[in-house]
Design a protein around this motif. Structure first.
Motif, PDB file in Angstrom:
ATOM      1  N   TRP A 215       0.827  -1.208   0.000  1.00  0.00           N
ATOM      2  CA  TRP A 215       0.000   0.000   0.000  1.00  0.00           C
ATOM      3  C   TRP A 215       0.860   1.256   0.000  1.00  0.00           C
ATOM      4  O   TRP A 215       1.892   1.306   0.654  1.00  0.00           O
TER       5      TRP A 215
ATOM      6  N   PHE B  95      -0.024   5.120   1.092  1.00  0.00           N
ATOM      7  CA  PHE B  95      -1.043   5.966   1.699  1.00  0.00           C
ATOM      8  C   PHE B  95      -0.635   7.432   1.614  1.00  0.00           C
ATOM      9  O   PHE B  95       0.548   7.767   1.692  1.00  0.00           O
ATOM     10  N   SER B  96      -1.620   8.310   1.491  1.00  0.00           N
ATOM     11  CA  SER B  96      -1.387   9.745   1.455  1.00  0.00           C
ATOM     12  C   SER B  96      -0.853  10.228   2.793  1.00  0.00           C
ATOM     13  O   SER B  96      -1.412   9.911   3.846  1.00  0.00           O
TER      14      SER B  96
ATOM     15  N   ASP C   7      -3.707  12.837   4.365  1.00  0.00           N
ATOM     16  CA  ASP C   7      -4.928  12.430   5.067  1.00  0.00           C
ATOM     17  C   ASP C   7      -5.053  10.925   5.317  1.00  0.00           C
ATOM     18  O   ASP C   7      -6.062  10.460   5.825  1.00  0.00           O
ATOM     19  N   GLY C   8      -4.033  10.156   4.949  1.00  0.00           N
ATOM     20  CA  GLY C   8      -4.057   8.716   5.213  1.00  0.00           C
ATOM     21  C   GLY C   8      -4.881   7.902   4.237  1.00  0.00           C
ATOM     22  O   GLY C   8      -5.003   6.686   4.402  1.00  0.00           O
ATOM     23  N   SER C   9      -5.436   8.540   3.233  1.00  0.00           N
ATOM     24  CA  SER C   9      -6.233   7.789   2.262  1.00  0.00           C
ATOM     25  C   SER C   9      -5.319   6.969   1.352  1.00  0.00           C
ATOM     26  O   SER C   9      -4.175   7.343   1.109  1.00  0.00           O
ATOM     27  N   PRO C  10      -5.814   5.837   0.855  1.00  0.00           N
ATOM     28  CA  PRO C  10      -4.986   5.014  -0.024  1.00  0.00           C
ATOM     29  C   PRO C  10      -4.778   5.680  -1.383  1.00  0.00           C
ATOM     30  O   PRO C  10      -5.713   6.204  -1.972  1.00  0.00           O
ATOM     31  N   LEU C  11      -3.535   5.673  -1.847  1.00  0.00           N
ATOM     32  CA  LEU C  11      -3.190   6.208  -3.167  1.00  0.00           C
ATOM     33  C   LEU C  11      -3.024   5.089  -4.186  1.00  0.00           C
ATOM     34  O   LEU C  11      -3.379   5.247  -5.344  1.00  0.00           O
TER      35      LEU C  11
END
Length: 90
Positions: free
Chosen positions: A70, A72-73, A76-80
């Motif tokens: 993974w 992650f951004s 904001d921790g969102s998956p990229l």
């Protein structure tokens, strides 16, 4: 694969601070292992490579596993991005 193996690969754009997250899950979705994984890249955002040495010999599990990688951004921790491979742990 045996209970101890190495997974290696490449990435087209190195993640923030050259760090990915790896997860190893059973077919039922139980987490066996999770952690950071360093990417070797010559510069920020450049292509890079990685190698993960896994040792699941102490785990009381044999069967199918899903090895996920993974990105992650940092904002904001969102998956990229995510990629996965399915393996049979013997």
């Amino acid at each position: 694969v045996s209970c101890s193996f190495t997974a290696a690969g490449d990435i087209t754009i190195a993640p923030f601070e050259n760090t990915l997250v790896y997860r190893i899950l059973t077919a039922e979705g139980k987490m066996l292992e999770e952690g950071p994984l360093m990417v070797d890249a010559p510069d920020l955002g450049a292509p890079g490579t990685f190698a993960l040495t896994v040792n699941l010999c102490a785990q009381d599990y044999r069967g199918p596993i899903r090895l996920e990688f993974w990105d992650f951004s940092a904002a904001d921790g969102s998956p990229l991005a995510m990629d996965a491979v399915y393996l049979l742990l013997r």
